[in-house]
Structures are given as C-alpha cells and as structure tokens.
Design an enzyme around this catalytic site. Structure first.
Site, PDB file in Angstrom:
ATOM      1  N   GLY A   9       0.829  -1.199   0.000  1.00 33.84           N
ATOM      2  CA  GLY A   9       0.000   0.000   0.000  1.00 33.84           C
ATOM      3  C   GLY A   9       0.860   1.244   0.000  1.00 33.84           C
ATOM      4  N   ASP A  66       5.499  -6.292   3.335  1.00 36.20           N
ATOM      5  CA  ASP A  66       6.537  -5.574   4.092  1.00 36.20           C
ATOM      6  C   ASP A  66       5.963  -4.838   5.293  1.00 36.20           C
ATOM      7  OD1 ASP A  66       5.368  -3.222   3.122  1.00 36.20           O
ATOM      8  OD2 ASP A  66       6.884  -2.907   1.581  1.00 36.20           O
TER       9      ASP A  66
END
Length: 333
Positions: A9, A66
């Site tokens: 994102g 991540d």
C-alpha cells in the site's frame, strides 16, 4: 500449487491520496485506491483484494508483505480483538476494523500464509507491488483513475476474461475503487495516525541506495513542478517518521538546511533523528503552494494530537531532479 503474491500500500501524505496493489507477475496483478486514505488502509486493502481475487482457485496462497502491522494484525492480534468485540487491550476500538473484518471473512476456509519481506530491498515481487500501489496513489493525487491491471484469471472483473477490470476485484466491492476506504470511520476523521496503526511503526525498513529510488523517480512525470514537489514532500514526511536516512538523502539537497519546531537548526541527518519531526502526524491541511520558475514553495499545516505546526518547504531542480533545499517547522500557539 501455491500462489505466491506480494501485497503493498501507499499513501501520499498519510492520510492523503492512497493506493494499493498486489502482484504475481506482469500478467497477473491488480491495483486501486482512494482520493484520501492511509498507508495501513492501502496495505490491508491489497491483502483483501488478493484474497477475493483468488478465492475461486482453491489453491494455497502465500502473501509477501513488508508491513508488520498487517501481518501481526491478521496472524496475532485479530483473534483477541474479536473476543473483545473488536476492542484493543486499552478498550479503544480497533482501527481499520471494517477492512480487518472483511479480511477475516475472506480467510475462512483458505490455506493462507504470510511472509515478511523487507521493503525497497530489491525483492522483485515487492518492488512491483510497491510501484503499482504508489502509481495508484499518484494517479488519485493528479485526479486520474489508476491503471487497475488485469487481476487474476477467472476473478470477477478480470481482463483475462475479456471484461473491464474496473477498480475492484468485483463490481461494487466495498473499498476497492474511488472515494473513501472501506474503513469509513477512520477516513471520516482523516485516517488513523501515521503508519503505526494499532502498534508501533509498520514502516518498510527501507535501505535504498544509489541515484534513484523505485517510485520516486516517476514523480518527475507529473504534470507540474508543484505536483512533483507535493508528492516528494509527502515522501519526506514518511521517511522522517520511519527514520529512513537513505530516502532522505535522495530527496534532500546536499546543501539542505532546516529549522525544527523548537528552533533547532537541522541538516539531513538531524532531521531524520529529530524526535519532534518524527512524532505521529494525525492530519495534514495544505495551506498554500507557490511556483517561482524552477523553485517551488509549499506551506501546509500538520496536526500532532492537540498541537499543530506550519511547515514551509522549498524545492528546486538540481542535476535533473527536484530536491528540497530548505524546510522549516513553526509551532502554532
């Protein structure tokens, strides 16, 4: 056969124009976003859309991510939150719970595992997802629809089936397209504070190097110098929050000087280490932007809890790219 995909994102301003994306290969990926959202909302939406887009396959799914916030939310904390009625240990409502509830439902009956990968460290799937999420956020910043991609073969709206991909995994799916994120309560109050969500930072521990950074060089393609500066200024705020000196070295001029909220003089290293500058930003309100030839001045208001400050930054083109050469934060009242 296990499906392996990266989900990521992005938010320019956090909250600000936001994007999400998941990526398997160049022929199998999907992206979308909102005019205003947060990085955490983008990370969660990428996972949700990936789950929905692959639901028909019956295959195991491994999600590379991540964001420690996303992984911990789904694999560690969600069970306890559900028992407490979607409340945290301190009794406060869980942030982004609409998205988390949808992820919980989408996980039902699925064989799904999560794997943490370091962001901006050269992992090809993560880099590809990051580029597409950032591209979606940048598109919304420019008032354009992002490239949604082909999605997964057989998924509703997939261009693999010859249908228009749209901006969601299926027509009408909540939170997948324009407007506000699925977590409407967070969006209504300007999004959750910073990247931290319900825990400590979910930053990417970025370790970029060299003369270019994935996703930031593309900012030069925006329509105006002001658009470039606005995009890169949001990246400065993000890099300061997650203590990412390498990204700051890319964004700041070698001659950069700054003034902190307490009147302290700053260079690139001390800006990254500044406790005041790194404190969570709850919202941003742009006040002004001015263009003077090859120099752009930005001025905006930031809110950190009950306190607020005005930040003024100056950008100019140096050796073919825009860099910040002066930045000052002034506390209000």
């Amino acid at each position: 056969m296990t499906i392996i995909a990266a989900a990521d994102g992005s938010a320019l301003g956090n909250p600000g124009p936001a994007g999400w994306a998941w990526y398997i290969d160049d022929n199998t990926w999907h992206a979308g976003g909102w005019k205003r959202g947060t990085n955490n909302q983008g990370e969660l939406m990428a996972v949700l859309d990936l789950l929905r887009s692959t639901a028909h396959t019956g295959e195991p799914l491994r999600i590379l991510c991540d964001s420690q916030y996303v992984i911990n939310s789904v694999t560690k904390w969600m069970k306890g939150w559900k028992k407490k009625g979607w409340k945290k240990a301190d009794g406060k409502p869980v942030l982004n719970q609409d998205l988390l509830k949808d992820i919980d439902a989408a996980l039902e009956g699925r064989d799904v595992s999560f794997e943490w990968v370091k962001g901006h460290a050269g992992h090809p799937l993560n880099e590809a997802a990051d580029d597409r999420a950032r591209g979606a956020a940048t598109a919304y910043q420019g008032g354009k629809e992002p490239d949604a991609g082909p999605s997964y073969p057989g998924a509703a709206g997939s261009t693999h089936d010859g249908a228009a991909s749209g901006s969601g995994a299926a027509a009408g799916q909540r939170g997948a397209g324009t407007g506000t994120p699925a977590s409407s309560s967070a969006a209504a109050r300007g999004g959750e504070p910073g990247r931290g969500g319900d825990t400590a930072s979910s930053g990417t521990d970025a370790e970029p190097s060299g003369d270019s950074l994935p996703g930031l060089d593309e900012a030069a393609g925006l329509a105006t110098p002001v658009g470039v500066a606005l995009t890169l200024e949001a990246e400065v705020m993000d890099a300061v929050e997650r203590q990412d000196p390498e990204t700051l070295r890319f964004l700041l001029s070698p001659s950069f000087r700054g003034v902190g909220a307490a009147g302290e003089l700053l260079d690139a290293a001390s800006l990254a280490a500044s406790e005041a500058a790194r404190s969570t930003v709850d919202g941003v309100e742009r006040l002004a932007e001015e263009l003077h030839g090859e120099v752009v001045q930005l001025a905006y208001l930031v809110f950190r809890g009950p306190a607020s400050s005005v930040i003024t930054s100056w950008w100019r083109r140096e050796s073919g790219r825009w860099r910040c050469f002066f930045r000052q934060e002034t506390a209000r009242g």
